[in-house]
Design an enzyme around this catalytic site. Sequence first.
Site, PDB file in Angstrom:
ATOM      1  N   ASP B  60       0.863  -1.177   0.000  1.00 14.22           N
ATOM      2  CA  ASP B  60       0.000   0.000   0.000  1.00 14.22           C
ATOM      3  C   ASP B  60       0.903   1.232   0.000  1.00 14.22           C
ATOM      4  O   ASP B  60       2.118   1.126   0.065  1.00 14.22           O
ATOM      5  CB  ASP B  60      -0.937  -0.016   1.203  1.00 14.22           C
ATOM      6  N   SER B  61       0.304   2.426  -0.025  1.00  9.61           N
ATOM      7  CA  SER B  61       1.109   3.644  -0.201  1.00  9.61           C
ATOM      8  C   SER B  61       1.739   4.140   1.080  1.00  9.61           C
ATOM      9  O   SER B  61       2.648   4.958   1.052  1.00  9.61           O
ATOM     10  CB  SER B  61       0.227   4.750  -0.770  1.00  9.61           C
ATOM     11  N   GLY B  62       1.255   3.676   2.209  1.00 11.63           N
ATOM     12  CA  GLY B  62       1.751   4.186   3.485  1.00 11.63           C
ATOM     13  C   GLY B  62       0.877   5.282   4.044  1.00 11.63           C
ATOM     14  O   GLY B  62       0.965   5.619   5.219  1.00 11.63           O
ATOM     15  N   GLY B  63       0.028   5.849   3.195  1.00 11.71           N
ATOM     16  CA  GLY B  63      -0.783   6.989   3.619  1.00 11.71           C
ATOM     17  C   GLY B  63      -1.791   6.652   4.700  1.00 11.71           C
ATOM     18  O   GLY B  63      -1.926   7.368   5.682  1.00 11.71           O
ATOM     19  N   PHE B  64      -2.462   5.531   4.527  1.00  8.31           N
ATOM     20  CA  PHE B  64      -3.517   5.181   5.474  1.00  8.31           C
ATOM     21  C   PHE B  64      -2.982   4.990   6.882  1.00  8.31           C
ATOM     22  O   PHE B  64      -3.554   5.478   7.855  1.00  8.31           O
ATOM     23  CB  PHE B  64      -4.252   3.926   5.011  1.00  8.31           C
ATOM     24  N   ASP B 114      -3.063   8.314  -1.921  1.00  4.43           N
ATOM     25  CA  ASP B 114      -4.345   9.002  -2.073  1.00  4.43           C
ATOM     26  C   ASP B 114      -4.605   9.845  -0.835  1.00  4.43           C
ATOM     27  O   ASP B 114      -4.016   9.630   0.220  1.00  4.43           O
ATOM     28  CB  ASP B 114      -5.483   7.983  -2.270  1.00  4.43           C
ATOM     29  N   GLN B 157     -11.553   7.619  -4.622  1.00  7.53           N
ATOM     30  CA  GLN B 157     -12.063   8.224  -3.381  1.00  7.53           C
ATOM     31  C   GLN B 157     -13.357   8.975  -3.698  1.00  7.53           C
ATOM     32  O   GLN B 157     -13.899   8.852  -4.785  1.00  7.53           O
ATOM     33  CB  GLN B 157     -11.011   9.156  -2.770  1.00  7.53           C
ATOM     34  N   GLY B 184     -11.304   4.247   0.826  1.00  2.88           N
ATOM     35  CA  GLY B 184     -12.108   5.081   1.705  1.00  2.88           C
ATOM     36  C   GLY B 184     -13.298   4.393   2.329  1.00  2.88           C
ATOM     37  O   GLY B 184     -14.130   5.035   2.971  1.00  2.88           O
ATOM     38  N   ASP B 234      -8.246  -7.117   0.917  1.00  2.00           N
ATOM     39  CA  ASP B 234      -7.244  -7.359   1.947  1.00  2.00           C
ATOM     40  C   ASP B 234      -7.887  -7.062   3.289  1.00  2.00           C
ATOM     41  O   ASP B 234      -8.711  -6.144   3.391  1.00  2.00           O
ATOM     42  CB  ASP B 234      -6.021  -6.443   1.778  1.00  2.00           C
ATOM     43  N   CYS B 272     -13.928 -28.552   6.654  1.00  2.00           N
ATOM     44  CA  CYS B 272     -12.617 -28.007   6.309  1.00  2.00           C
ATOM     45  C   CYS B 272     -11.569 -29.112   6.294  1.00  2.00           C
ATOM     46  O   CYS B 272     -11.554 -29.965   7.189  1.00  2.00           O
ATOM     47  CB  CYS B 272     -12.237 -26.920   7.325  1.00  2.00           C
TER      48      CYS B 272
END
Lengths: 402, 364
Positions: B60-64, B114, B157, B184, B234, B272
Site C-alpha cells: 500500500d502507499s503508506g498513507g492510510f 491518495d 475516493q 475510503g 485485503d 474443512c
Amino acid sequence: MRFAVTRACGGGGGRARSGALYIGGSTTTPIETPSLLISTRKGLPTFVSRDHLAALPTPDSLLLHVSPLHFLDCPSSKTISNIGGLHQMLGLHEHFFVAAPRDSLESLPESEGTNKLGASFETPCGRRLIKPSAYMEKIASLKPNLWASMADEVPAWVSEKRNKTSVDRTLRWLDECLALDPAGGKTMLGVVVGGSNIEERKHCAIEVATRNVSGFWIGGFGLGENVEERSALLNAVTDNLPEEKVRFISGLSLPEEVLQGVASGIDLFDSTYIYHLTLGGFALIFPFKILDHNNLDFQLDDTVGDRAKINLRATIYRKDISPIIANCSCFTCQNHTRAYINHLLNVHEMLAHILLEIHNTHHYLGFFRAMREAIKGGKFDLFRQRFVESRRIHLTAAVLCS
Amino acid sequence: MPVGTQGTIKGLTNNQLEEIGCQIILGNTYHLALRPSAELIDDLGGLHKFMNWKRALLTDSGGFQMVSLLHLADITEQGVTFQFPVDGKPMLLTPEESIQIQNKIGADIIMALDDVVKTTITGPRIEEAMYRTLRWIDRCIAAHKRPDAQNLFGIVQGGLDPVLRDICVRGLVDRNLPGYAIGGLAGGEDKDSFWRVVAQCTAALPEDKPRYVMGVGYPLDIVVCSALGADMYDCVYPTRTARFGTALVPEGVLRLKNQAMANDERPIDSTCTCMVCRNYTRAYLHCLVTKDAMGSQLVSYHNLSYMMRLSKDLHTSLVEGQFPEFVRGFLRAQFPKGNVPEWVCNAMEVAGVDISTCCAPITS
C-alpha cells in the site's frame, strides 16, 4: 518398551554408552541414545507446528517430553480419554511421549509447598499440589508411551533432614503410582532423587532399582548443585542402577552438562536449552563434527558472542544474507537469511521464534548424533575434551587480544 | 490477500501459505519503511528476496497508516506531514516519496498515495480529498520508475457521494492504469452506504482490469462485493481474530475461548480439510488459544485456509456458472433462520443474484 546397550565405552570414556530404545511396536526404528527429549507446551513444541516437526531428522525428533501438569485445568481427563489420549489429541501418531511433571521451563518443583500428600509445583496457573492419585488419573487419560512416577525434587541447599524426607516420599509415591498402574510398571520410569548427598543418592538408586520399573528418571539435578560435585552425584546413581535399563534426566540441558551426564551413563536429556536460546533470539552455530579433522584450526570469526551461538538481534546481522549456518539442511537455513530473522526479532514477530526453534532443535539433534558416533567409535572421551576446548578457545583469544 | 504487515504473516511460514493456496500477500509500506527501511530492502534485492516469498506481493502507499496511526498527521497539497515515530522529527510523505519507497520494496502491485478521509466525515473535505487524489495520481505516475515490473493501481475516493465518486472513477480510468482500488470504505460507514459505493464503482470501472476493495473484510462482505463485480480484497481480520481465539466457520464465527468449547471433541469445521481441522479438536484448541503461541498459529492457519477456500469457491462457482447457488448456500449457512440483513438483500438484487429462498418470509 525395550532398551538395549549397543556400546559401552569404559576406560577413558567412563560410563558413556550408546543404546537403542524401542518404543511402540517391535517394527519401529529404534531411537538411538544418547538422545534428546523435545520440550513441549501442552504436548506440542512451543513454536514448531506439526508439519515443521515432521521435517526434523527422524527418528531423533520423535521423542517428546510432555508434562501432565500442562493439562491440569483443561481438557478434562474425561475429554482427553474420549479423544483417545495424547497421540490422538495432538495428531502425532508417529511420535513418542514421555511424561514427567517437571518441565524445567514453566512447571517447576516448589519444594517448600510439597508435603506428605503431594508434590507442589509453580505453574502458569499458579502454585498447584499434585497427589499421586490425581497424577495417575491424568496419566491414564493421556496414555503416554512412558511416564515417570511422582517425585519430591528439592534444591541443593535444603537441610539434610529435608533431603532425606524427599527420598522417603519419592519412594513412597513410586510405590503408590506403581500400585495404581494397570500395566504394572511396563511403561513406568522410577524416579531417583537424593539432592547433593552422595549417600542418599546411592540409597535411593538402590531402592528404585529393586522396583518393577522399566527405566529410570533421574530427578533433582539442575537445582543448584555444584558442577564439580555433579559427576560424583550422578555416578552414585548410575553405579547402582542396572546397565540394561534406560536412564532419563531432567535439568541438564547445556552441551557441557549433557556431556557430563553422558559420561556418567545417562541416555536421554530434556531440551530446555533450545527453548531459552530461541526466546533470547540466539541461533546455535557451534561445530560438532569435531572428530572429522585431525588438525583443528580454531579461528576467530567476527560473530558476536562466543562460537556456540549468535545473537540475531545484533545489528551486525541487519544485512547478512547468509543463512545461520551455510550447509545446515534445516528449513530455516534452507529458506531464510540472518538479515530476515534479525528484522523479525526487531519487530517482535512470532515467525522469528518459529524459525529459531526449528534451527536450534535441528542443530542440537546433530550434536547428539555426533556424540553417538563418537561413543560407537570408542572416542567419546576425545570428543568431549575437544568440544570443551573449542568452547574455551574464544576466551583464550580474547584474553590474548586485550 | 492476507496482510503481512511487517514482512511476515503472523505465525505462518511461506510453505504453509503456499500449501493453503495463497497467491498474493500485502506488505505495509509504512511499517517496512520504518523497519527495516526501504533502503535495506532494496540493498538486499527487494521484499520478495528478503522474505523469500516466491509468489506475488502488493504494497500500500503508506498513507492510510499515517493517518490512522499517527494522530498528528496532517495532509496538505504537498503530501502527508507527520512526526517520525522514532524521534518526533517532522517528516513529509509525498506521492513521489511513496512511489520511490514502493519502487525500492519491489512489490508486483503498488498503490498510489491518495488523500483518504473517513467515510464518517461530511462536508467539503471529501471533495477536496477526491480532487487531490486525482492530482496526486499524476505525480505518482510521473515518479514511478519501474512500470514494467510493478503495476501502479489508482484508488477511487469521494466518500459516500456518488457524484464525487463518479468524477474520481472517470479521472482514474482516463489515466489507463493497470488496476483500480475502491478506497475510503471499511471505516465504520453503514453497510447500506458501503455496498452502494462499491456497486457504483464496479459498474463504472473497466471490465478488463482488476478491482480491489481495500480493507474488506468479513466473509459476508467479500461475497457481496464479489457479486457486485470486485476481484481483490485485503483485511487483517482472519489473522487478528485468530489471535483472540476466534475461528471462521461457514456458520459465522466460533469463539474457541468459550467454556462450551472445553469438551467439544469436534474439529473447528467438519467441512474443512486444513491441517488444523484434520488433526485438532475444539477442546484442545480451547486450551491453547490466547495462552500459547501455538494457539495463535493454528487458528491463524485455519482462518486463512478458510479465506483461501472461500476465494477458490467463489472463483470456481463463477467459472462453472454456479455463482447464485454458491451465494445461496453461503447465506443459508450464515443465516439459517433466514434473517439475511437487508443491505445484503438490496445488494444482491442490484447484483442480479436471486436469494429470495434464503430470506425468511415477511410476516404480515
